[in-house]
Design a protein around this motif. Structure first.
Motif, short mmCIF file in Angstrom:
data_model
loop_
_atom_site.label_atom_id
_atom_site.label_comp_id
_atom_site.label_asym_id
_atom_site.label_seq_id
_atom_site.Cartn_x
_atom_site.Cartn_y
_atom_site.Cartn_z
N PRO A 75 3.13 8.95 6.35
CA PRO A 75 3.76 7.83 6.06
C PRO A 75 5.26 7.50 7.09
CG PRO A 75 4.08 9.06 4.24
CD PRO A 75 3.13 9.90 5.21
N GLU A 76 5.60 8.70 7.35
CA GLU A 76 6.72 8.77 8.41
C GLU A 76 6.27 8.25 9.84
OE1 GLU A 76 10.10 10.55 7.24
OE2 GLU A 76 8.86 9.71 5.42
N LEU A 77 5.08 7.87 10.15
CA LEU A 77 4.87 7.65 11.58
C LEU A 77 4.20 6.32 11.40
CD1 LEU A 77 3.34 11.13 12.63
CD2 LEU A 77 5.57 10.40 13.01
N ALA A 78 4.73 5.54 12.54
CA ALA A 78 3.97 4.35 12.96
C ALA A 78 2.47 4.37 13.02
CB ALA A 78 4.56 3.59 13.86
N GLU A 79 1.95 5.35 13.39
CA GLU A 79 0.38 5.29 13.92
C GLU A 79 -0.24 5.39 12.47
OE1 GLU A 79 1.89 9.33 15.52
OE2 GLU A 79 2.42 7.25 15.21
N SER A 80 0.24 5.49 11.25
CA SER A 80 -0.42 5.56 10.05
C SER A 80 -0.40 4.20 9.40
CB SER A 80 0.36 6.59 9.07
OG SER A 80 0.47 8.00 9.50
N ALA A 123 18.35 3.40 8.93
CA ALA A 123 18.17 3.56 7.44
C ALA A 123 17.21 4.46 6.87
CB ALA A 123 17.91 2.04 6.90
N PHE A 124 16.45 4.46 7.89
CA PHE A 124 15.17 5.40 7.79
C PHE A 124 14.93 6.33 8.80
CE2 PHE A 124 13.97 1.22 6.20
CZ PHE A 124 14.02 1.57 4.63
N PRO A 125 15.81 7.55 8.90
CA PRO A 125 15.87 8.58 9.75
C PRO A 125 14.51 9.20 10.00
CG PRO A 125 17.41 9.01 7.99
CD PRO A 125 17.13 7.94 7.66
N GLY A 126 14.13 9.43 11.13
CA GLY A 126 12.93 10.26 11.51
C GLY A 126 11.63 9.60 11.26
N ARG A 127 11.86 8.30 10.72
CA ARG A 127 10.64 7.35 10.54
C ARG A 127 10.21 6.59 11.83
NH1 ARG A 127 10.08 4.97 4.65
NH2 ARG A 127 8.21 4.29 5.53
N SER A 128 8.90 5.98 11.81
CA SER A 128 8.97 4.56 12.64
C SER A 128 7.81 3.93 11.96
CB SER A 128 8.16 4.87 13.87
OG SER A 128 7.07 5.83 13.60
N ALA A 171 16.42 -1.46 7.01
CA ALA A 171 15.39 -2.07 7.87
C ALA A 171 15.35 -1.28 8.98
CB ALA A 171 15.85 -3.37 8.60
N PHE A 172 13.95 -1.38 9.53
CA PHE A 172 13.57 -0.60 10.92
C PHE A 172 13.95 -1.76 12.09
CE2 PHE A 172 10.76 1.40 8.23
CZ PHE A 172 10.57 2.83 8.45
N ASP A 173 15.23 -1.54 12.32
CA ASP A 173 15.89 -2.72 13.04
C ASP A 173 16.24 -2.14 14.79
OD1 ASP A 173 17.88 -1.02 12.23
OD2 ASP A 173 19.34 -2.54 11.81
N ASP A 174 15.58 -1.22 15.14
CA ASP A 174 15.89 -0.62 16.38
C ASP A 174 14.52 -0.86 17.20
OD1 ASP A 174 16.26 0.76 18.97
OD2 ASP A 174 17.01 2.49 17.94
N PHE A 175 14.39 -1.95 17.98
CA PHE A 175 13.10 -1.97 18.50
C PHE A 175 13.49 -3.11 20.01
CE2 PHE A 175 14.11 -5.18 15.21
CZ PHE A 175 14.29 -6.30 15.75
N ASP A 176 12.32 -3.06 20.68
CA ASP A 176 12.42 -3.56 22.07
C ASP A 176 11.74 -4.98 22.30
OD1 ASP A 176 12.93 -3.85 24.76
OD2 ASP A 176 12.20 -1.89 25.33
N GLY A 212 0.76 -1.17 0.02
CA GLY A 212 0.13 -0.21 -0.02
C GLY A 212 0.73 1.31 0.05
N LEU A 213 2.05 1.14 0.23
CA LEU A 213 2.95 2.15 0.13
C LEU A 213 4.29 2.08 -0.37
CD1 LEU A 213 3.21 5.37 1.17
CD2 LEU A 213 4.27 4.51 3.33
N LYS A 214 4.84 2.99 -1.39
CA LYS A 214 6.05 2.57 -2.07
C LYS A 214 7.10 3.77 -1.34
CE LYS A 214 8.38 2.64 -6.54
NZ LYS A 214 8.17 2.87 -8.17
N ASP A 215 7.74 2.91 -0.19
CA ASP A 215 8.75 3.62 0.49
C ASP A 215 9.74 2.83 1.06
OD1 ASP A 215 7.69 1.48 2.08
OD2 ASP A 215 7.05 2.40 3.80
N GLY A 216 10.37 1.77 0.20
CA GLY A 216 11.64 1.41 0.54
C GLY A 216 11.56 0.06 1.54
N VAL A 217 10.27 -0.33 1.90
CA VAL A 217 10.01 -1.41 2.56
C VAL A 217 9.17 -2.28 2.11
CG1 VAL A 217 9.47 -1.89 5.03
CG2 VAL A 217 10.38 0.26 4.64
N ILE A 218 9.44 -3.41 2.02
CA ILE A 218 8.73 -4.57 1.36
C ILE A 218 7.90 -5.22 2.63
CG2 ILE A 218 8.34 -6.55 0.09
CD1 ILE A 218 10.95 -5.73 -1.20
N ASN A 219 6.85 -4.74 3.07
CA ASN A 219 6.12 -5.41 4.21
C ASN A 219 5.27 -6.55 3.75
OD1 ASN A 219 6.58 -4.12 6.72
ND2 ASN A 219 5.49 -2.19 5.92
#
Length: 532
Positions: free
Chosen positions: A523-528, A501-506, A472-477, A288-295
């Protein structure tokens, strides 16, 4: 339960323990209590160090490339450092063996225990910090949170696979050292705090992820929480796959001026960039979004012919991604998902390396070859020429080790029934342990373990290579997710992630089979994104 573990547990529990004080959130400890542990008496165990660290500094993990641990020093608060060795002996190969460990006990204990997994073929004792075993994670380490944390060397003293020449060392590396160290660590915890852990967790990446799965499958009464990141759970066959990959790439490896084939140049960085870009063109927008991430990684229908490489390079890439096979086309090891992380340094480090000499430095060769010859093949064949490996007749030589080493059980009822919670995290672009193999195992476990959804979650990280890295979004807990599950009954359905790899994004990482889907907004925010 093994006889060795039963003996260790009997001795450990025989130690006199005073009545536990009423728990008020933190169990305090002192330097005096710490130093007294030097005289702790535990069967077949020698305590070599009991030292109080007032400043609480923990050195960086020198083996973080293999463990996913934190590579820099950390201030973790005042704590006790206990080191020792279990079962010191001389092997049939006349080499010294025994399981060395390090246990760190915080001044303010939160009544939790964490076993920190190793990496590679072990043979080293990493700093028992309990950092999230994904290199990019900025989450607070377990020791700093108040956990008692233990690490170990897996039963042999050097990070080399020649321990495979000793049958006892093979068993220790495969699973026994985990049981031995667990018993001794819990005994020392009781002697330090006069109280039992309320929760016992195991967390590791790579071989440490395999150890985490072993902990849940072979010691289900000892652990009630496991985090297995990029686990090498089918290591015996992954080792064969490493040889398969090298064979395919050597078919197209060009020669240098001295006439030597150079594995690293089988695919240039420009080649890998082209493949990554072609995969993104084909599959990026499917979520649903062309953003460099293949979800939508499961529905990615990329074919290597789409990258525009030469016919020979395309054939080699396809052979690798289709997975190792025997001469009849039977699958030896799983195939792989095409993903954007193929051009990342972490992918090249394992599959190709960058050596411009006749000696490849790809980890598939420097780590995989020795492990296959010394440990996975039974009996060991240290002088075996892997360029002549026969995938029909030589593959079965890994079966015996696979039976003791691989964490492939799919009925995890014992762990579940003990209240265990199980979290798997895997990078889709992991170049050494296939995310497709992990997905298939998880599906089989869900089929074979009743009510599997009540205790297990799997999170797949698009673009991530081995234990972190990649696009990747590789900073998580995941440790906080496990804590919330146990302490508050909140099963993790999504984990917030960020990445350099994706500064400012979640972005949310979603519990399988759901994936992060863009629903509108920023599209920069996880809540989207929602998990669907």
């Amino acid at each position: 339960m093994s006889r060795t573990l039963m003996i260790a547990l009997t001795a450990a529990f025989a130690a006199p323990v005073a009545a536990a004080p009423a728990f008020t959130g933190k169990a305090p400890a002192s330097a005096q209590q710490c130093l007294a542990l030097k005289n702790a008496r535990i069967a077949d165990t020698q305590i070599t160090k009991a030292e109080w660290s007032a400043d609480g500094e923990v050195a960086g993990d020198r083996m973080s490339a293999l463990t996913g641990g934190r590579g820099r020093a950390v201030q973790a608060g005042a704590h006790c450092i206990v080191e020792g060795e279990i079962g010191a002996r001389t092997g049939i190969d006349s080499k010294p063996y025994g399981t060395k460990f390090q246990l760190r006990l915080p001044a303010a204990w939160n009544r939790k225990f964490l076993f920190q997994g190793g990496g590679g073929v072990n043979g080293f004792v990493g700093p028992a910090l309990g950092s999230i075993p994904i290199r990019a994670s900025s989450a607070t380490p377990a020791l700093t949170r108040g956990y008692a944390v233990v690490s170990m060397d897996g039963g042999h003293p050097t990070p080399t696979p020649d321990f495979g020449g000793d049958p006892e060392a093979r068993l220790d590396f495969a699973y026994r050292s985990t049981g031995k160290v667990t018993a001794v660590a819990k005994s020392l915890i009781r002697q330090m705090y006069r109280a039992e852990p309320q929760h016992s967790y195991f967390m590791g990446c790579s071989n440490g992820g395999r150890e985490a799965m072993i902990a849940a499958q072979r010691y289900p009464q000892e652990f009630d929480g496991v985090i297995a990141a990029n686990p090498g759970f089918r290591l015996s066959r992954a080792a064969v796959a490493e040889v398969w990959d090298t064979h395919q790439f050597m078919k197209i490896a060009p020669k240098n001026a001295d006439g030597h084939q150079i594995l690293a140049n089988a695919l240039t960085q420009a080649d890998l960039d082209k493949v990554s870009q072609a995969v993104l063109r084909r599959c990026d927008a499917k979520d649903g979004l062309k953003d460099g991430v293949i979800n939508a990684w499961e529905s990615c229908d990329f074919q290597p012919e789409m990258a525009g490489l030469s016919k020979a390079k395309t054939a080699a890439l396809k052979a690798v991604f289709d997975g190792a096979k025997n001469s009849r086309g039977g699958q030896i090891y799983s195939g792989w998902y095409y993903d954007s992380g193929i051009n990342a340094k972490g992918w090249r480090d394992w599959k190709l390396g960058d050596s411009q000499t006749a000696e490849p430095n790809a980890r598939n060769v420097t780590l995989g070859a020795g492990s296959l010859k010394w440990y996975f093949m039974t009996p060991p064949v240290p002088d075996f020429d892997l360029s002549r490996f026969d995938f029909d007749t030589d593959t079965p030589k890994t079966d015996a080790t696979g039976k003791i080493n691989d964490a492939t059980d799919t009925d995890m009822s014992a762990f579940k029934n003990n209240g265990g919670k199980f979290i798997i995290i895997t990078g889709i672009s992991d170049p050494v342990f296939s995310a497709k193999d992990q997905r298939d195992w998880f599906r089989a476990m869900q089929r074979d373990t009743p009510d599997a959804a009540s205790f297990s979650r799997m999170f797949m990280v698009p673009g991530m290579t081995h234990c972190g890295g990649g696009q990747a979004f590789d900073d998580f807990d995941p440790l906080t997710a496990l804590e919330n599950w146990h302490d508050h009954g909140t099963a993790p359905e999504r984990i917030l992630a960020k990445g350099k790899a994706f500064p400012g994004r979640s972005m949310p990482l979603c519990a399988y089979p759901k994936t992060a889907t863009f629903t509108g907004g920023n599209p920069e925010l996880a809540e989207s994104f929602v998990c669907r």
